[in-house]
Write a protein that holds these residues in place. Sequence first.
Motif, PDB file in Angstrom:
ATOM      1  N   LYS A  95       8.900 -18.589   7.485  1.00  0.00           N
ATOM      2  CA  LYS A  95       9.177 -17.889   8.743  1.00  0.00           C
ATOM      3  C   LYS A  95       8.801 -16.417   8.657  1.00  0.00           C
ATOM      4  O   LYS A  95       8.224 -15.854   9.596  1.00  0.00           O
ATOM      5  N   SER A  96       9.123 -15.790   7.542  1.00  0.00           N
ATOM      6  CA  SER A  96       8.831 -14.365   7.402  1.00  0.00           C
ATOM      7  C   SER A  96       7.335 -14.116   7.261  1.00  0.00           C
ATOM      8  O   SER A  96       6.804 -13.132   7.793  1.00  0.00           O
ATOM      9  N   LEU A  97       6.653 -15.002   6.580  1.00  0.00           N
ATOM     10  CA  LEU A  97       5.198 -14.883   6.495  1.00  0.00           C
ATOM     11  C   LEU A  97       4.549 -15.059   7.867  1.00  0.00           C
ATOM     12  O   LEU A  97       3.597 -14.354   8.207  1.00  0.00           O
ATOM     13  N   GLN A  98       5.071 -15.985   8.662  1.00  0.00           N
ATOM     14  CA  GLN A  98       4.536 -16.165  10.010  1.00  0.00           C
ATOM     15  C   GLN A  98       4.724 -14.899  10.836  1.00  0.00           C
ATOM     16  O   GLN A  98       3.819 -14.472  11.579  1.00  0.00           O
ATOM     17  N   LYS A  99       5.889 -14.284  10.701  1.00  0.00           N
ATOM     18  CA  LYS A  99       6.161 -13.041  11.436  1.00  0.00           C
ATOM     19  C   LYS A  99       5.213 -11.933  10.981  1.00  0.00           C
ATOM     20  O   LYS A  99       4.693 -11.170  11.799  1.00  0.00           O
ATOM     21  N   LEU A 100       4.968 -11.847   9.680  1.00  0.00           N
ATOM     22  CA  LEU A 100       4.001 -10.880   9.153  1.00  0.00           C
ATOM     23  C   LEU A 100       2.615 -11.158   9.698  1.00  0.00           C
ATOM     24  O   LEU A 100       1.914 -10.238  10.166  1.00  0.00           O
ATOM     25  N   GLN A 120       1.897  -9.995  13.079  1.00  0.00           N
ATOM     26  CA  GLN A 120       1.728  -8.542  13.183  1.00  0.00           C
ATOM     27  C   GLN A 120       0.356  -8.082  12.709  1.00  0.00           C
ATOM     28  O   GLN A 120      -0.184  -7.109  13.221  1.00  0.00           O
ATOM     29  N   ILE A 121      -0.185  -8.758  11.695  1.00  0.00           N
ATOM     30  CA  ILE A 121      -1.440  -8.286  11.102  1.00  0.00           C
ATOM     31  C   ILE A 121      -2.647  -9.141  11.527  1.00  0.00           C
ATOM     32  O   ILE A 121      -3.734  -9.004  10.970  1.00  0.00           O
ATOM     33  N   ASN A 122      -2.413 -10.008  12.500  1.00  0.00           N
ATOM     34  CA  ASN A 122      -3.493 -10.842  13.051  1.00  0.00           C
ATOM     35  C   ASN A 122      -4.130 -11.732  11.979  1.00  0.00           C
ATOM     36  O   ASN A 122      -5.349 -11.814  11.852  1.00  0.00           O
ATOM     37  N   ALA A 123      -3.271 -12.378  11.203  1.00  0.00           N
ATOM     38  CA  ALA A 123      -3.723 -13.351  10.203  1.00  0.00           C
ATOM     39  C   ALA A 123      -3.196 -14.726  10.594  1.00  0.00           C
ATOM     40  O   ALA A 123      -2.428 -14.868  11.550  1.00  0.00           O
ATOM     41  N   ASP A 124      -3.609 -15.749   9.841  1.00  0.00           N
ATOM     42  CA  ASP A 124      -3.222 -17.110  10.197  1.00  0.00           C
ATOM     43  C   ASP A 124      -3.058 -17.956   8.938  1.00  0.00           C
ATOM     44  O   ASP A 124      -3.767 -17.748   7.952  1.00  0.00           O
ATOM     45  N   PHE A 125      -2.139 -18.891   8.984  1.00  0.00           N
ATOM     46  CA  PHE A 125      -1.915 -19.759   7.829  1.00  0.00           C
ATOM     47  C   PHE A 125      -3.127 -20.640   7.513  1.00  0.00           C
ATOM     48  O   PHE A 125      -3.229 -21.163   6.402  1.00  0.00           O
ATOM     49  N   SER A 126      -4.041 -20.777   8.453  1.00  0.00           N
ATOM     50  CA  SER A 126      -5.259 -21.539   8.171  1.00  0.00           C
ATOM     51  C   SER A 126      -6.136 -20.841   7.148  1.00  0.00           C
ATOM     52  O   SER A 126      -7.071 -21.445   6.607  1.00  0.00           O
ATOM     53  N   GLU A 127      -5.829 -19.586   6.853  1.00  0.00           N
ATOM     54  CA  GLU A 127      -6.590 -18.795   5.884  1.00  0.00           C
ATOM     55  C   GLU A 127      -5.895 -18.707   4.525  1.00  0.00           C
ATOM     56  O   GLU A 127      -6.305 -17.949   3.659  1.00  0.00           O
ATOM     57  N   GLN A 158       0.822  -1.216   0.000  1.00  0.00           N
ATOM     58  CA  GLN A 158       0.000   0.000   0.000  1.00  0.00           C
ATOM     59  C   GLN A 158       0.853   1.262   0.000  1.00  0.00           C
ATOM     60  O   GLN A 158       0.471   2.276  -0.603  1.00  0.00           O
ATOM     61  N   ASP A 159       2.008   1.216   0.666  1.00  0.00           N
ATOM     62  CA  ASP A 159       2.857   2.407   0.743  1.00  0.00           C
ATOM     63  C   ASP A 159       4.330   2.103   0.466  1.00  0.00           C
ATOM     64  O   ASP A 159       5.183   2.990   0.576  1.00  0.00           O
ATOM     65  N   ASN A 160       4.623   0.842   0.099  1.00  0.00           N
ATOM     66  CA  ASN A 160       5.988   0.384  -0.169  1.00  0.00           C
ATOM     67  C   ASN A 160       6.924   0.526   1.033  1.00  0.00           C
ATOM     68  O   ASN A 160       8.147   0.575   0.888  1.00  0.00           O
ATOM     69  N   GLU A 161       6.335   0.586   2.227  1.00  0.00           N
ATOM     70  CA  GLU A 161       7.140   0.660   3.438  1.00  0.00           C
ATOM     71  C   GLU A 161       7.600  -0.736   3.850  1.00  0.00           C
ATOM     72  O   GLU A 161       6.873  -1.721   3.688  1.00  0.00           O
ATOM     73  N   VAL A 162       8.816  -0.816   4.394  1.00  0.00           N
ATOM     74  CA  VAL A 162       9.356  -2.081   4.879  1.00  0.00           C
ATOM     75  C   VAL A 162       8.695  -2.420   6.216  1.00  0.00           C
ATOM     76  O   VAL A 162       8.808  -1.654   7.186  1.00  0.00           O
ATOM     77  N   VAL A 163       7.996  -3.540   6.264  1.00  0.00           N
ATOM     78  CA  VAL A 163       7.377  -3.989   7.510  1.00  0.00           C
ATOM     79  C   VAL A 163       8.461  -4.490   8.455  1.00  0.00           C
ATOM     80  O   VAL A 163       8.483  -4.153   9.639  1.00  0.00           O
ATOM     81  N   PHE A 164       9.376  -5.290   7.927  1.00  0.00           N
ATOM     82  CA  PHE A 164      10.570  -5.703   8.664  1.00  0.00           C
ATOM     83  C   PHE A 164      11.588  -6.283   7.691  1.00  0.00           C
ATOM     84  O   PHE A 164      11.254  -6.631   6.555  1.00  0.00           O
TER      85      PHE A 164
END
Length: 268
Positions: A197-202, A205-212, A78-84
């Motif tokens: 690992k990086s997706l899990q960390k994301l 942060q955004i309250n999402a889950d791999f079950s989705e 959305q803003d090209n900002e680095v989340v981590f």
Amino acid sequence: MAYKYIIMDMDDTLLTSKNEISEKTSTYLKEKQKQGMKLILASGRPTAGMMKHADALDLKNNGGYIVSYNGAYVIDAQDNEVVFKQTISRDDAYEIIDYCRTHNFFYLTYLNDQIIHDRTHDYMNIESELTGLPMKKVEDIKEVIDGDVPKVMGVDYVENIAKANSELNGKFNNQVSSTISKPYFLEFMDGQVSKGKSLQKLFDQINADFSEVIAFGDSLNDSDMLEKAAVGVAMGNANDTIKDIADVVTDDHDHDGIVTALEKLLNQ
């Protein structure tokens, strides 16, 4: 199952052999976003080599994310900002370069959206051709690395890369891990970095889950991402290891395999 996220590797998964997104796949993915699903592009590519495809799919206006360098960087589209970001230290980069030199690999890293190298090889231009980033030859790559780098890549003939990958078994040293993206690319990242690992960390942060998640990939650097997803989908052109890991095997990347799988999974 209410799936909310579609995660896709790029080369040999989302992109065809012509290094483009087919019109059918592009149209379908844009429609899924209109319906509320989120897209995440997860690639070994540098960030700059992913942006035009993220723009083509309009991730910016639909809450998408970009996972680049195999997970070393995560970007909010959305803003090209680095989340981590999680990078390799200069000392570890030097050690990787010494390893590549000992094995007579071509090697490269990234600086200011350029591919930095100091050798030549039959396969030296492949990364530039794939990503669109310019090559810059320097006298000694160590002299231009003055800080952390996102990753280092060794490049050589398939049999040599396969042998090195088998010997390393995913671990270069206590700080650096390794994986294969293409059969001739041996990639070195921070030891805490992988797509999964990086997706899990994301997601934390955004309250999402791999079950989705429905995730798509074709190569070894996609393995933990496919394992974590509610449905891991291997492309028809994927290697056998990835096909064994996946829950579903779809058509290949030149025949809209992503659309084929999603039409089935989202209409069950």
